[in-house]
Design a protein around this motif. Structure first.
Motif, short mmCIF file in Angstrom:
data_model
loop_
_atom_site.label_atom_id
_atom_site.label_comp_id
_atom_site.label_asym_id
_atom_site.label_seq_id
_atom_site.Cartn_x
_atom_site.Cartn_y
_atom_site.Cartn_z
N PRO A 156 -16.56 96.72 39.00
CA PRO A 156 -15.69 97.60 38.06
C PRO A 156 -14.46 98.32 39.06
O PRO A 156 -15.33 98.95 39.88
CB PRO A 156 -16.47 97.89 36.63
N HIS A 157 -13.29 98.15 38.96
CA HIS A 157 -12.51 98.60 39.56
C HIS A 157 -11.32 99.08 38.68
O HIS A 157 -10.74 98.34 38.11
CB HIS A 157 -12.68 98.51 40.63
N TYR A 158 -10.36 99.52 39.19
CA TYR A 158 -8.91 99.67 38.53
C TYR A 158 -8.02 98.45 40.41
O TYR A 158 -8.48 99.20 41.16
CB TYR A 158 -8.92 100.78 39.06
N ASP A 159 -6.73 98.06 39.59
CA ASP A 159 -6.41 97.35 40.88
C ASP A 159 -5.32 98.58 41.23
O ASP A 159 -4.41 97.91 42.22
CB ASP A 159 -5.86 96.44 39.71
N TYR A 160 -4.80 99.06 40.53
CA TYR A 160 -3.92 100.70 41.29
C TYR A 160 -4.17 101.47 41.96
O TYR A 160 -5.37 101.14 42.54
CB TYR A 160 -3.08 101.52 39.96
N LEU B 107 -9.84 99.64 33.49
CA LEU B 107 -11.16 99.63 34.45
C LEU B 107 -11.80 98.19 34.07
O LEU B 107 -12.00 97.90 32.86
CB LEU B 107 -12.29 100.93 34.10
N HIS B 108 -11.88 97.19 34.81
CA HIS B 108 -12.27 95.72 34.92
C HIS B 108 -12.85 95.69 36.15
O HIS B 108 -13.30 96.13 37.65
CB HIS B 108 -11.10 95.20 34.71
N GLY B 109 -13.84 94.19 35.56
CA GLY B 109 -14.60 94.15 36.57
C GLY B 109 -14.99 91.90 36.30
O GLY B 109 -14.50 91.85 35.37
ZN ZN Z 1 -9.22 94.58 39.71
#
Ligand code: ZN
Ligand code: PD2
Length: 285
Positions: free
Chosen positions: A191-195, A261-263
């Motif tokens: 999980p991470h943020y893309d910004y 937050l997504h992964g």
């Molecule tokens: Zn991503």
């Protein structure tokens, strides 16, 4: 794909753990250097991590930046289908907070196969940060492989980019080139943020080219046999990876309040291929 010496959540946790165990910054720095970090990047990572950790402990929250305009595929409310310039796309699901829209049939199966064929010979292994040493290294079993196409590099890329632009109402010029990722069995994207994190020292330089990322469109190029969902842990949403479908999400500020937050959940059986398009605030030239 993360940059080789980015401060990942794992590295941040490791630095805080070392500091809490009483290791001085100098000792932690030496350990990071011994495992391959260059001195300047390591000092920067240590400073940022420990400063923001102390701020958090003191209750000094980072300010929430003001919202900006983002792509919105359903400006007139929910619809079942959308015309994307050269193809009708189905709306399978949507959510407001975080803003997520799941599309069916964004790409044809032939387009998915062709995209994979064009990318395959150019894949390179993505790197992850080892949590015990902070070293940046390739971990074969767990990482994905990836590559970037330049915008419009192939007729296929140009056609797909024009379709995405029509679907999202966002200029082609504000998009990065398509990123292709291949995950083997066991591979995942934590999980991470893309910004781009405003707290990171390298962010102002990145933002000179097109400003912040404001939305992501992850397209599934195949259907893994098992596993590989795109997950949004804040809202316990799992998007099933289905060939030709795509998940869109936008973030109107570079802050966790967006709940983006997504992964990529581990692939259990088979492989998973995705094409990701990141949308910027401004022209990405
Ligand atoms: Zn991503
Ligand atoms: O492959 C995915 O499901 C995934 C998950 C999280 C892709 C990305 N992030 C990305 O390309 O940023």
């Amino acid at each position: 794909m993360s940059e080789s010496q980015a401060i990942t959540p794992e590295l941040r946790a490791w630095i805080i753990e070392q500091a809490s165990a009483g290791h001085t910054p100098d000792v932690v720095l030496k350990s990071m250097q011994a495992s391959g970090w260059n001195e300047d990047s390591a000092i920067e990572a240590l400073e940022q991590t420990l400063t923001s950790h102390l701020d958090e402990r003191a209750g000094r929250a980072a300010a929430v930046p003001p919202p900006v305009k983002v792509p919105e595929p359903l400006p007139h409310g929910t619809r079942t289908t959308l015309w994307a310039g050269d193809r009708e796309v189905t709306v399978l699901a949507s959510l407001n907070a975080p803003r997520v829209v799941v599309f069916g049939g964004l790409l044809s199966h032939d387009e998915c196969d062709d995209m994979i064929a064009l990318a395959r010979s150019r894949l390179v292994r993505s790197e992850t940060v080892q949590t015990d040493t902070g070293a940046s290294e390739v971990n074969e079993a767990r990482t994905s492989q990836g590559m970037f196409f330049a915008r419009g590099e192939h007729v296929l890329c140009g056609r797909v980019e024009a379709r995405m632009s029509a679907l999202l109402g966002w200029p082609v010029e504000n998009g990065e080139g398509l990123q292709i990722l291949r995950y083997g069995p066991g591979a995942q994207y934590k999980p991470h943020y893309d910004y781009f994190d405003p707290e990171q020292a390298g962010t102002p330089a990145i933002l000179k080219r097109g400003g912040q990322r404001v939305a992501s469109l992850v397209c599934y190029l195949n259907t893994p046999t098992q596993g590989g969902a795109t997950v949004f842990p804040d809202v316990q949403l799992e998007v099933a990876p289905v060939k030709g479908n795509a998940v869109f999400f936008s973030y109107d500020r570079p802050h966790p309040v967006t709940r983006t937050l997504h992964g990529g959940a581990p692939v259990i059986e088979g492989e998973k291929w995705v094409a990701t398009k990141w949308l910027r605030e401004g022209r990405f030239e």
